[in-house]
Design a protein around this motif. Sequence first.
Motif, mmCIF file in Angstrom:
data_model
loop_
_atom_site.group_PDB
_atom_site.id
_atom_site.type_symbol
_atom_site.label_atom_id
_atom_site.label_comp_id
_atom_site.label_asym_id
_atom_site.label_seq_id
_atom_site.Cartn_x
_atom_site.Cartn_y
_atom_site.Cartn_z
ATOM 1 N N ILE A 197 0.856 -3.066 -4.667
ATOM 2 C CA ILE A 197 -0.347 -3.880 -4.443
ATOM 3 C C ILE A 197 -0.061 -5.379 -4.335
ATOM 4 O O ILE A 197 -0.968 -6.154 -4.066
ATOM 5 N N CYS A 252 2.458 -2.867 -9.059
ATOM 6 C CA CYS A 252 2.160 -1.512 -8.589
ATOM 7 C C CYS A 252 1.109 -0.896 -9.497
ATOM 8 O O CYS A 252 1.130 -1.095 -10.706
ATOM 9 N N LYS A 253 0.205 -0.142 -8.886
ATOM 10 C CA LYS A 253 -0.801 0.581 -9.678
ATOM 11 C C LYS A 253 -0.350 2.023 -9.804
ATOM 12 O O LYS A 253 0.107 2.638 -8.846
ATOM 13 N N LYS A 254 -0.505 2.535 -11.001
ATOM 14 C CA LYS A 254 -0.188 3.935 -11.250
ATOM 15 C C LYS A 254 -1.321 4.763 -10.691
ATOM 16 O O LYS A 254 -2.483 4.514 -10.991
ATOM 17 N N ASP A 255 -0.987 5.699 -9.817
ATOM 18 C CA ASP A 255 -1.983 6.474 -9.100
ATOM 19 C C ASP A 255 -2.995 7.149 -10.022
ATOM 20 O O ASP A 255 -4.179 7.145 -9.752
ATOM 21 N N GLY A 268 0.792 -1.228 0.000
ATOM 22 C CA GLY A 268 0.000 0.000 0.000
ATOM 23 C C GLY A 268 0.821 1.274 0.000
ATOM 24 O O GLY A 268 0.267 2.370 -0.116
ATOM 25 N N ALA A 269 2.148 1.144 0.110
ATOM 26 C CA ALA A 269 3.003 2.337 0.105
ATOM 27 C C ALA A 269 2.946 3.011 -1.257
ATOM 28 O O ALA A 269 2.829 2.362 -2.298
ATOM 29 N N VAL A 270 3.030 4.321 -1.238
ATOM 30 C CA VAL A 270 3.050 5.116 -2.464
ATOM 31 C C VAL A 270 4.479 5.601 -2.665
ATOM 32 O O VAL A 270 5.117 6.078 -1.728
ATOM 33 N N GLU A 292 3.406 8.534 -9.717
ATOM 34 C CA GLU A 292 3.281 7.904 -8.411
ATOM 35 C C GLU A 292 2.655 6.531 -8.586
ATOM 36 O O GLU A 292 1.757 6.343 -9.409
ATOM 37 N N TYR A 293 3.151 5.568 -7.804
ATOM 38 C CA TYR A 293 2.689 4.188 -7.869
ATOM 39 C C TYR A 293 2.352 3.696 -6.471
ATOM 40 O O TYR A 293 2.935 4.149 -5.486
ATOM 41 N N ILE A 294 1.423 2.745 -6.393
ATOM 42 C CA ILE A 294 1.015 2.141 -5.129
ATOM 43 C C ILE A 294 1.362 0.651 -5.198
ATOM 44 O O ILE A 294 0.990 -0.031 -6.160
#
Length: 127
Positions: free
Chosen positions: A93, A104-107, A80-82, A89-91
Amino acid sequence: MDNTKNTLKVISKDINDALAIVGQKYGYKFSTGTISYDGEGNFTTKLKAVKEGAKSPEAQRYESLVITRNKYGRKLLPLGAVFAYDVNEYIIIGCNTTGSKVHCKKDANGKTYLFSIELIETLSKGL
């Protein structure tokens, strides 16, 4: 209906839309995998179901990886870190089954990208 790549994309979207309705009814998030077409009019796809509020298998694997690496002094950003990379920015997952790639998901758009575990480890220095 002709089974071209574009038609299969439309079918996949329709299936995912229908599964979203079923998912809301039963408290699951459904998704399909890549569609494989055999050239004779048949296709297959994988169906994945995750209970609402439950962590995905990818997320569970990543959390286990973080615990293992932390034991040996190799820190990783938590699930969950950004983080910022290039101008985006990525999260975090989850990770793949071998633990070599981090999902990672791109914000901005929600699309999933893969980063090497080494890059995430480098970004985690100083934790």
